[in-house]
Design a protein around this motif. Structure first.
Motif, mmCIF file in Angstrom:
data_model
loop_
_atom_site.group_PDB
_atom_site.id
_atom_site.type_symbol
_atom_site.label_atom_id
_atom_site.label_comp_id
_atom_site.label_asym_id
_atom_site.label_seq_id
_atom_site.Cartn_x
_atom_site.Cartn_y
_atom_site.Cartn_z
ATOM 1 N N GLU A 143 0.866 -1.180 0.000
ATOM 2 C CA GLU A 143 0.000 0.000 0.000
ATOM 3 C C GLU A 143 0.900 1.226 0.000
ATOM 4 O OE1 GLU A 143 -2.936 1.982 3.377
ATOM 5 O OE2 GLU A 143 -2.822 -0.201 3.203
ATOM 6 N N LEU A 144 0.610 2.202 -0.860
ATOM 7 C CA LEU A 144 1.435 3.406 -0.981
ATOM 8 C C LEU A 144 0.660 4.640 -0.551
ATOM 9 C CD1 LEU A 144 3.975 4.985 -2.110
ATOM 10 C CD2 LEU A 144 2.708 5.136 -4.269
ATOM 11 N N HIS A 145 1.299 5.477 0.265
ATOM 12 C CA HIS A 145 0.773 6.784 0.635
ATOM 13 C C HIS A 145 1.813 7.818 0.190
ATOM 14 C CE1 HIS A 145 -2.634 5.318 3.144
ATOM 15 N NE2 HIS A 145 -1.876 4.234 3.132
ATOM 16 N N TYR A 146 1.393 8.713 -0.719
ATOM 17 C CA TYR A 146 2.331 9.574 -1.441
ATOM 18 C C TYR A 146 1.924 11.034 -1.279
ATOM 19 C CZ TYR A 146 4.903 11.268 -5.631
ATOM 20 O OH TYR A 146 5.715 11.940 -6.497
ATOM 21 N N ALA A 147 2.781 11.825 -0.616
ATOM 22 C CA ALA A 147 2.531 13.249 -0.396
ATOM 23 C C ALA A 147 3.260 14.077 -1.448
ATOM 24 C CB ALA A 147 2.993 13.651 0.995
ATOM 25 N N VAL A 148 2.511 14.986 -2.110
ATOM 26 C CA VAL A 148 3.082 15.841 -3.149
ATOM 27 C C VAL A 148 2.686 17.292 -2.875
ATOM 28 C CG1 VAL A 148 2.999 13.971 -4.839
ATOM 29 C CG2 VAL A 148 1.104 15.587 -4.711
ATOM 30 N N ARG A 149 3.438 18.227 -3.423
ATOM 31 C CA ARG A 149 3.124 19.640 -3.192
ATOM 32 C C ARG A 149 1.838 20.041 -3.899
ATOM 33 N NH1 ARG A 149 8.591 22.421 -4.929
ATOM 34 N NH2 ARG A 149 7.179 24.197 -5.150
ATOM 35 N N THR A 150 1.761 19.706 -5.186
ATOM 36 C CA THR A 150 0.572 20.013 -5.993
ATOM 37 C C THR A 150 0.328 18.861 -6.946
ATOM 38 O OG1 THR A 150 1.807 21.077 -7.787
ATOM 39 C CG2 THR A 150 1.156 22.492 -5.929
ATOM 40 N N ALA A 151 -0.846 18.834 -7.536
ATOM 41 C CA ALA A 151 -1.151 17.773 -8.500
ATOM 42 C C ALA A 151 -0.180 17.814 -9.675
ATOM 43 C CB ALA A 151 -2.592 17.904 -8.979
#
Length: 321
Positions: A143-151
């Motif tokens: 399972e992956l949880h991925y935080a990004v600044r913007t789409a």
């Protein structure tokens, strides 16, 4: 290259911008043939001839480990860095011949785990892409949880969501979305292992939260390649080779030793693997320890330094080199 990181002659087969900050590069073996095998989480060290300067930067392999025909990496441009990412973005072109190292894995999957919980931030997504390829082929639970600044800066976020439906969760900083780490860690099945790659703050947050919640240390894995810091020039005496080495303002101690023809083994060049750990014979000054390999006691003791990322300020530094 050193310490087992044998050289590979490769040709750049593809240079493709992914977004405003990230570009993808594909390497194939010069003259044809398969590249060495690797497993998810491995990295390669890319050699860059930038005028009179040789730059060596480690980048995670993000391609399918089952595909030995090519290696793929992604590089985030850092205009405040020392020049490696700018070189890759501005000077590397398709058809160009380069030198990289054999793959080295300091962030491998623990295949004894019942589930693999992956936490990524920004360009830290790249090692997980190869790991998810590997687990998919094996039928592994992840399972992956991925935080990004913007789409728009969510490197490969859409691609991964489509490839692994139900297993990928994206969080956008500009929409005030955040990983609920406490809840996530509290609801994992027994036998889960946690993996984190991203900014230093994120890595520290995951480790400290997991420790507070009673997770065993061996079940929490992380990877972070530190960029060598700039600083005041300093001089080093090498007792074994009987050489005096000058370390420049924007040069790492490891780079200065290499330029002087002194053997200095490495695997990652980012303060993570411990391979370049060097004994200090004597010193008059202070150490600037930037690695996350030495313990606090070792750093305070003044008998060890990691030349890939750490520096020194003072009159005298004598190394066992």
């Amino acid at each position: 290259m050193s310490a087992g990181t044998a050289k590979l002659n490769v040709t750049v087969a593809e240079v493709k911008p992914v977004n405003d900050l990230v570009t993808r590069f594909k390497f194939v073996r010069t003259g044809g043939g398969d590249l060495p095998t690797f497993s998810g989480g491995a990295h390669t060290v890319v050699e860059m001839q930038d005028g009179d300067i040789t730059r060596l930067n480690a980048y995670s392999l993000m391609s399918n480990p089952a595909d030995r025909g090519a290696y793929t990496i992604s590089v985030r441009r850092d205009d405040q860095g020392r020049g490696g990412s700018r070189f890759m973005h501005t000077k590397v072109k398709e058809g160009m011949e380069m030198v990289i190292s054999n793959p080295v894995n300091l962030f491998s999957l623990d295949l004894r785990a019942k589930k693999h919980l992956m936490l990524a931030g920004g360009i830290g997504i790249t090692p997980f892409m190869a790991q998810m390829h590997q687990l998919s082929m094996m039928g592994g639970h992840f399972e992956l949880h991925y935080a990004v600044r913007t789409a728009s800066l969510g490197t490969y976020a859409r691609e991964l969501s489509e490839r692994y439906p139900g297993k990928v969760h994206i969080y956008h900083d500009d929409q005030n979305e955040a990983i609920d780490l406490n809840t996530l860690l509290a609801n994992q099945p027994l036998g889960t292992h946690v993996y984190v790659c991203g900014p230093k703050g994120m890595i520290n947050w995951v480790h400290s939260t997991a420790e507070e919640m009673g997770w065993p240390r061996e079940a929490v894995h992380s990877e972070e390649f530190l960029a060598p810091a700039s600083g005041k020039p300093f001089e080093v005496k090498c007792a074994v080779s009987n050489k005096i080495v000058q370390v420049g303002e924007h040069q790492s101690l490891l780079e200065a030793l290499e330029a002087a023809g002194i053997d200095a083994p490495y695997l990652c060049r980012g303060g993570a693997c411990g391979q370049c750990e060097t004994n200090v014979i004597g010193y008059d000054g202070k150490f600037l320890h930037y690695d996350h390999w030495l313990t606090d006691e070792q750093k305070a003791g003044g008998k060890h330094i990691m030349p890939c990322v750490s520096r020194f300020e003072g009159k005298t530094l004598v190394l066992d080199r």
